[in-house]
Design an enzyme around this catalytic site. Structure first.
Site, short mmCIF file in Angstrom:
data_model
loop_
_atom_site.label_atom_id
_atom_site.label_comp_id
_atom_site.label_asym_id
_atom_site.label_seq_id
_atom_site.Cartn_x
_atom_site.Cartn_y
_atom_site.Cartn_z
CB VAL A 169 10.29 -12.70 12.74
CG1 VAL A 169 11.66 -11.91 11.87
CG2 VAL A 169 9.35 -13.57 12.21
CG LEU A 229 8.55 7.22 2.41
CD1 LEU A 229 9.44 7.33 1.32
CD2 LEU A 229 8.09 7.52 3.48
CE LYS A 230 5.73 1.26 6.07
NZ LYS A 230 5.33 0.52 7.05
CB THR A 263 5.42 -8.13 29.36
OG1 THR A 263 5.07 -9.07 28.82
CG2 THR A 263 5.25 -6.93 28.44
CG ASP A 279 -6.05 -2.25 1.09
OD1 ASP A 279 -5.60 -3.22 2.16
OD2 ASP A 279 -5.31 -0.88 1.83
CB SER A 312 10.23 -8.46 12.16
OG SER A 312 9.65 -8.59 13.80
NE ARG A 352 -2.07 -0.73 4.02
CZ ARG A 352 -2.23 -0.52 4.98
NH1 ARG A 352 -3.80 -0.65 4.85
NH2 ARG A 352 -1.32 -0.69 6.00
CE LYS A 366 -2.25 -13.80 10.25
NZ LYS A 366 -1.60 -12.96 9.16
CE LYS A 393 1.76 -12.57 19.59
NZ LYS A 393 2.56 -12.60 19.00
#
Length: 329
Positions: A171, A43-44, A195, A64, A174, A40, A142, A130
């Protein structure tokens, strides 16, 4: 020789950490005829184009996955798809749930439909630990995406397209990795927030994640959910590998965060086998109208098997973590 060599490949979310690592591997080892980067952010895309010196094998599609028509255009002539696009921040998902539904669920169904229509041969979708026994919105989206890709093989039974899913843990290296965050705090002498000091996690390196996806294209018939057999680590060991003398502060689990991670639940374990000399687990589909068969040499896991970071039989030592970080991950 990989089936991907000399082929036409598309990667969604191709400007992320995994995408850049996959592009680098593909250009060096697979020599794709065409590698389409679908994402999307212009710039990246510009930054990644510079990173790879506008390699002529690369093609760049702004789009997208929520837009099925744009996907259909990008998939023209594509043989293999890596689906890495997703919204991933756990806390952001809790505040913006429907945005995660639109990208992670509806966008995934768009990838499935457009891939079938375009005659793609194989699609490998990236999942997350997750998604196993999810307790947060991100994990739930997911898990739903995983189910869509596995059952997408039913939709495609009369076609040549096949779908599989890879599921792995955090990862190292990442964009969302905690390692640079710890390093930044350590450089200023600040304590490191943990945490929960009891936390354990699965970690995989970017190169290993890429090789797993490439291996999956070779292994898959369609319908597999593939999990790597990888070491666990204590979060406290990771913190001290980054900043050896740091003070650690227990700040408590965030909403939706688990104390330990799980990649195969006990229910999924009933359908799990090991392959490739124990390198990977495969969670086999429970219904397979497209003719799935257990792979040759597959070994069933023991009764009651579950794959959790706290009960794993393989662990990274603090010294091994240090070496991985020194190696640039």
């Amino acid at each position: 020789m990989s089936i991907l060599e000399g082929s036409s490949i598309l990667i969604t979310g191709g400007t992320g950490s995994f995408g850049k690592a996959f592009i680098a591997y593909a250009l060096e080892h697979l020599n794709p005829r065409r590698l389409v980067v679908f994402s999307r952010d212009e710039l990246k895309q510009y930054e990644v184009r510079q990173l790879f010196h506008d390699d002529p094998r690369l093609r760049w599609f702004i789009g997208d996955i929520r837009d099925e028509r744009r996907l259909a255009r990008a998939l023209h002539g594509i043989e293999y798809v890596v689906h890495a696009a997703a919204l991933k921040q756990v806390d952001t998902a809790e505040y913006n749930p429907y945005e995660f539904v639109k990208t992670n669920i509806l966008g995934s169904q768009n990838v499935i439909e457009a891939s079938i229509d375009a005659g793609v041969k194989k699609v490998v979708a990236l999942s997350t630990d997750k998604a196993s026994s999810p307790i947060n919105l991100y994990g739930a989206t997911k898990l739903t995406a995983d189910k869509l890709f596995i059952t997408g093989n039913h939709y495609a039974a009369a076609y040549n397209t096949r779908f599989a899913v890879v599921r792995y843990g955090n990862v190292m290296g990442s964009r969302g990795s905690v390692i640079p965050f710890f390093a930044k705090l350590g450089a200023s002498g600040e304590p490191l927030p943990i945490t929960d000091l009891r936390c354990t996690r699965f970690f995989i390196t970017l190169p290993d994640a890429v090789r797993m996806v490439v291996d999956t294209f070779e292994l898959m018939q369609g319908g597999e959910l593939i999990v790597p057999r990888i070491p666990s680590m204590k979060v406290t060991d990771l913190a001290h590998a980054v900043v050896p003398d740091a003070e650690l502060i227990d700040v408590g689990l965030r909403p939706g965060e688990k104390l330990h991670e799980e990649m195969i639940s006990p229910e999924e374990g009933r359908r799990a086998v090991t392959v490739a000399g124990g390198k990977y687990f495969i969670i086999q589909p429970d219904i397979a109208s497209w003719g799935y068969k257990a792979p040759a040499g597959a070994t069933p896991v023991p009764d009651g098997f579950a794959y959790r970071s706290d009960s794993n039989d393989t662990w990274y030592t603090q010294e091994e973590i240090v070496e991985i970080i020194k190696g640039g991950i």
